[in-house]
Design an enzyme around this catalytic site. Structure first.
Site, PDB file in Angstrom:
ATOM      1  N   TRP A 320     -37.146  22.172  38.269  1.00 32.44           N
ATOM      2  CA  TRP A 320     -37.939  23.380  38.613  1.00 32.44           C
ATOM      3  C   TRP A 320     -38.992  23.656  37.545  1.00 32.44           C
ATOM      4  O   TRP A 320     -40.085  24.089  37.819  1.00 32.44           O
ATOM      5  CB  TRP A 320     -36.998  24.575  38.771  1.00 32.44           C
ATOM      6  CG  TRP A 320     -37.689  25.873  39.096  1.00 32.44           C
ATOM      7  CD1 TRP A 320     -37.973  26.360  40.328  1.00 32.44           C
ATOM      8  CD2 TRP A 320     -38.185  26.838  38.157  1.00 32.44           C
ATOM      9  NE1 TRP A 320     -38.626  27.577  40.226  1.00 32.44           N
ATOM     10  CE2 TRP A 320     -38.763  27.895  38.911  1.00 32.44           C
ATOM     11  CE3 TRP A 320     -38.214  26.926  36.761  1.00 32.44           C
ATOM     12  CZ2 TRP A 320     -39.342  29.021  38.316  1.00 32.44           C
ATOM     13  CZ3 TRP A 320     -38.797  28.041  36.171  1.00 32.44           C
ATOM     14  CH2 TRP A 320     -39.355  29.072  36.940  1.00 32.44           C
ATOM     15  N   HIS A 321     -38.590  23.366  36.286  1.00 33.17           N
ATOM     16  CA  HIS A 321     -39.507  23.643  35.187  1.00 33.17           C
ATOM     17  C   HIS A 321     -40.686  22.672  35.151  1.00 33.17           C
ATOM     18  O   HIS A 321     -41.747  23.023  34.646  1.00 33.17           O
ATOM     19  CB  HIS A 321     -38.769  23.603  33.850  1.00 33.17           C
ATOM     20  CG  HIS A 321     -37.979  24.841  33.577  1.00 33.17           C
ATOM     21  ND1 HIS A 321     -36.744  25.072  34.131  1.00 33.17           N
ATOM     22  CD2 HIS A 321     -38.271  25.943  32.834  1.00 33.17           C
ATOM     23  CE1 HIS A 321     -36.295  26.251  33.726  1.00 33.17           C
ATOM     24  NE2 HIS A 321     -37.207  26.804  32.947  1.00 33.17           N
ATOM     25  N   GLY A 322     -40.470  21.495  35.646  1.00 31.86           N
ATOM     26  CA  GLY A 322     -41.600  20.567  35.653  1.00 31.86           C
ATOM     27  C   GLY A 322     -41.212  19.208  36.171  1.00 31.86           C
ATOM     28  O   GLY A 322     -40.059  18.804  36.078  1.00 31.86           O
TER      29      GLY A 322
END
Lengths: 476, 456
Positions: A320-322
């Site tokens: 989700w963060h990257g």
């Protein structure tokens, strides 16, 4: 228009003035919706269509899900989830997937195309808002919204649009329905949170970033002790940056008469990984718990499945963060920690009655210290652009630390960095006795706190870094 | 009771910060080498010289290039005050002129120096001007933001800085935090300095530096010379060359005049020309020997701009600085700043320009005697010389009659209506019609011509 910009100040003053001047609730919400789109368009006009797409698609499909028969509802939900995730997949993950698959495809064969598109700001946040709404409608936890204005405002509300917190529809939609009266407590809380958030961002986070960037851009040129200092600096920086933004988001919402959930609860006072994720980015971790972990079975299907679920959820968290291997590695790192902690707790359950006394306090302190350093290690993986970079940094800490290198920490140029870390440490220690922030928010128009805020404002003017530094979580 | 005390302390702290940042109290905390200190000092000086008739505006080229005491000695009936601010730009020039208007009501003339760096783009000049003027900004200055902000976005930022003053003081306050002891000492000195009595007769500040760029050679080679001087222990000279080299390196590079500056200059000149009887505009001279810093083309463009601006207003006069001045290394201490010698000459140019523009047009109405015969003496004087007389209007004390391009030994009568002159015999040897004209020796201003007839 980030919250710490002059443009945003003018924008918010205009919106706030009009908001207070307009009496009718409907007009107020329309004004906020208009303002939210203006806010989003200021980043990139084209991407506002994405917001319109997410809003309309989920608004319609939620009603279809709600009205559909039991046999087809889950398929419509699956379809809706796929549609909601489509932009996220295209803008955020396609490049990563195609680049990695192309490596596997033999030379001379068809290669997956690159898009080279910009990542729309806030896409991860509003996509999760929309997904949560769809699933809640499926579960019957929330009735599908009939008022497009209210729903559009829920999706696009500018205080949380670009960097959270992730807000549940059942928490926010009722607030939109309720009559908003002027609330002096909200005014105080709003102003206090905005000031505290700005202070964390402009003074603490931005000044730390000057050092962090130096250490992380060329770790080979620093001693192990200096690299450790840099790791501590980033640990504090990311907290101040993200929680500062959340404070501002909550503050702005309060000023407009709305309450947003708390997103951080002194995460570096956590004693174990589970507690850490109950205190860090609470809106995301609770979202993953409710919409991924529990549907996967949670802890109800035996230890092996529990560990798998935990690990999978943390992998998703990382992703989700990257879209990058080092974010996946970061997620996997916490997945492993959570699993190991779970195993430890299974072997050594928490006693029913918590022990007290010096021995317990010492044990708790050591637990906090250990967990803090585990999170520092995790942030090293997070900050380094690649896995290799993270390993290089960690190696530097482990193999280039000696007495000689520790003396380098006492350079005059590190004084500001040391001062910030000291202030942060003291703040956390004080919070062991009383939650300072909540105490401040409860004190409506307290003159002593107001005086302290005056000094905070001056400190912001004095210590503001000249160059513009973007919020870290804008990248997600 | 506790809450009451709390509110009293809150209001007191708030009042203190308002006084500090909005009402000039911070001036007592300024470092001596800050531009804000210079500005506050100029304000103080202006308040003490209320009888000034002329004010000089500009950046460091004005501050260092104009000698007010010399001007006041040479320019009869005038008194100048130099309000040049190092690093200043349009906003500062405008604000300084308002300062002059407020504290020196007798000022009727203004000299505006335009340094070569004023014309070019680069850097947020309004922001730096706001920082310089931070201790003396008032509400009336808000309209200047509208005039000198580069864009609407910049205007919003500038308005924010103007309103939220502590942001303008951030660099200074950081310096204060880093050097509290030094600033504490400065505090007591500043109190004395800004409360000293300034009288009309006090001499005005002038830069005393008189070293020159002669013998410097190529500025690119200066670092080696600086190192050698340091090794020999000659730190003073090394510091001088270092300053010259730093100034050179900052300014080196390709430049183009900035259209935004041209627009702002037009606005400023419009205001100056409406507020003063005469505005003298000059482009601060640049040493021609350091050609890599300001290209001849750039300097030519800036001169064209200034002349064009001056031509738009009837009372704006462009002062030309001769090329010879620019070529002479003895006049300059670096590429754009003149030394004491150069400043004296530059001031003299200004004296002459002011004097010339103060002169009413001279008119040559008539002459005598008539019937002058070639080779024969006429109107014979005490020592046997021939003399002519001329009826004039507005003849200055330094006016002379000029016959066929030759200035004659002349006497101008105080009422300006009569000028007499001795005519050397060789000038009227041959018959013919010769041009007769009046000329002011100081300003070279000339009158109309008459034909003097020499008969056979």
């Amino acid at each position: 228009m980030p919250f710490d910009s002059v443009e945003f100040l003018f924008f918010f003053c205009a919106i706030f003035a009009l908001y207070m001047a307009v009496g009718l609730q409907g007009f107020r919400k329309a004004l906020l919706l208009f303002g939210s789109y203006v806010f989003y368009i200021s980043w990139n006009p084209g991407f506002s269509l994405l917001l319109v797409y997410s809003t309309l698609m989920s608004f319609v499909l939620a009603r279809v899900i709600s009205g559909a028969g039991a046999s087809v509802r889950r398929y419509i939900l699956a379809f809706a989830i796929a549609l909601a995730l489509l932009p996220l997949f295209y803008f955020k993950y396609w490049e990563f997937i195609s680049a990695n698959l192309n490596v596997l495809i033999p030379a001379g064969r068809f290669k997956l195309p690159h898009t080279g598109v910009l990542l729309p700001v806030g896409i991860s946040f509003f996509t999760f808002n929309v997904l949560g709404y769809l699933i809640d409608c499926f579960r019957g936890k929330v009735k599908p919204e009939r008022n497009l204005l209210d729903y559009g405002l829920y999706v696009a509300f500018f205080p949380y649009l670009v960097a959270g917190p992730i807000v549940r529809a059942y928490e926010f939609l009722p607030q939109l329905k309720a009559k908003r009266e002027f609330n002096p407590q909200f005014l105080w809380s709003g102003m206090a949170l905005v000031l505290m958030g700005l202070f964390k961002k402009l003074v603490l986070s931005d000044n730390l970033s000057v050092y962090v960037n130096r250490f992380y851009s060329g770790p080979g040129g620093f001693s192990g002790a200096e690299l450790l200092l840099g790791a501590y600096a980033f640990t504090v920086q990311i907290y101040c940056d993200f929680s500062g933004y959340t404070d501002m988001a909550r503050g702005l919402a309060y000023l407009l008469g709305y309450e947003l959930p708390v997103n951080f609860n002194l995460p570096y006072l956590a004693k174990n990984p589970r507690e850490f994720w109950q205190r860090w980015h609470i809106s995301l971790s609770s979202w993953l718990r409710d919409y991924v972990y529990i549907p996967l079975g949670g802890s109800r299907r035996g230890p092996a499945r529990t560990y798998t679920n935990l690990f999978a959820v943390m992998l998703i968290c990382g992703l989700w963060h990257g879209a990058s291997w080092h974010f996946i590695a970061w997620g996997a790192y916490y997945g492993v920690l959570l699993v190991l902690y779970r195993m430890y707790r299974k072997a050594k359950p928490v006693p029913a009655r918590a022990a007290s006394g010096l021995a317990q306090k010492s044990k708790d302190f050591l637990s906090v210290l250990l967990m803090f350093h585990l999170s520092v290690a995790g942030w090293i993986i997070f900050k380094a652009d690649t896995l290799g970079g993270a390993l290089l940094y960690l190696k530097g800490i482990l193999f280039r630390t000696d007495l000689g290198s520790i003396s380098l920490l006492f350079k005059a140029s590190y004084l500001p960095l040391a001062a910030i870390l000291l202030i942060f440490g003291l703040y956390n220690l004080l919070n062991l006795r009383v939650n300072l922030k909540e105490a401040v928010l409860r004190q409506r128009f307290n003159p002593y706190i107001s005086t302290a805020f005056l000094f905070l404002v001056i400190a912001m003017a004095v210590f503001k870094v000249d160059e513009k530094i973007q919020f870290i979580y804008f990248r997600f | 009771m506790l809450k009451k005390t709390g509110w009293i302390s809150f209001v007191s702290v708030l009042a203190f910060f308002i006084m500090l940042f909005y009402f000039g109290l911070y001036k007592y905390l300024l470092a001596g080498n800050s531009a804000s200190f210079v500005l506050e000092d100029l304000r103080h000086v202006a308040m003490g010289h209320r009888d000034a008739t002329l004010v000089v505006l500009g950046d460091s080229t004005a501050a260092e290039g104009f000698r007010p005491n010399r001007f006041n000695r040479e320019a009869i009936g005038e008194k100048a005050v130099n309000l040049g601010v190092p690093g200043g730009w349009l906003f500062t020039f405008h604000k300084s002129h308002r300062l002059a208007k407020k504290y020196m009501p007798g000022v009727k003339k203004v000299v505006l120096f335009l340094g070569p760096d004023n014309f070019r783009a680069g850097g947020d000049r309004l922001r730096s001007d706001l920082e310089y003027n931070k201790t003396s900004l008032d509400l009336a200055d808000a309209d200047l933001l509208w005039d000198y902000s580069g864009s609407f976005k910049e205007l919003c930022k500038d308005l924010f800085l103007f309103t939220f003053r502590p942001a303008l003081f951030s660099r200074d306050m950081r310096d204060l935090v880093e050097n509290p002891a030094g600033r504490a000492r400065r505090f007591t000195e500043n109190i004395k300095w800004f409360n000293r009595k300034v009288s009309d007769d006090d001499p005005l500040w002038e830069d005393t530096r008189d070293y020159s760029v002669c013998g410097t050679g190529d500025p690119e080679d200066l670092p080696a010379r600086i190192d050698s001087l340091i090794r020999d222990g000659n730190r003073a000279e090394a510091a001088r060359y270092k300053e010259m080299y730093d100034g050179y390196m900052i300014r080196k590079g390709d430049k183009r005049p900035n259209p935004f500056f041209v627009k702002g200059l037009l606005k400023l000149l419009g205001e100056l020309s409406s507020q003063y009887n005469k505005v003298y505009l000059l482009n601060a001279p640049v040493f021609s020997g350091f050609g890599k810093v300001y290209s001849p083309q750039y300097l030519q463009e800036t001169e064209i701009i200034s002349k064009a601006m001056a031509s738009l207003f009837p009372n704006v006069i462009f002062i030309e600085i001769p090329q010879g001045f620019r070529d002479n290394c003895r006049n300059f201490m670096d590429v754009v700043h003149v030394n004491k010698t150069g400043a004296q000459k530059l001031t003299d140019f200004i004296v002459n320009a002011v004097a010339a523009s103060g002169i009413k047009k001279m008119v040559l109405k008539d002459y005598g005697p008539r019937g002058i015969k070639a080779g024969q003496a006429f109107n014979i004087q005490e020592h046997g010389e021939s003399a002519i007389w001329a009826n004039t209007e507005n003849a200055t004390a330094s006016a002379v009659l000029v016959l066929n391009g030759v200035p004659l030994k002349s006497v101008a009568f105080p009422d300006g209506c009569l000028v007499t002159a001795i005519v050397p015999a060789e000038l009227v040897k041959r018959p013919g019609k010769y041009d007769l004209q009046l000329m002011d020796r100081r300003s070279n201003m000339k009158s109309n011509k008459l034909k003097l007839t020499v008969q056979k």
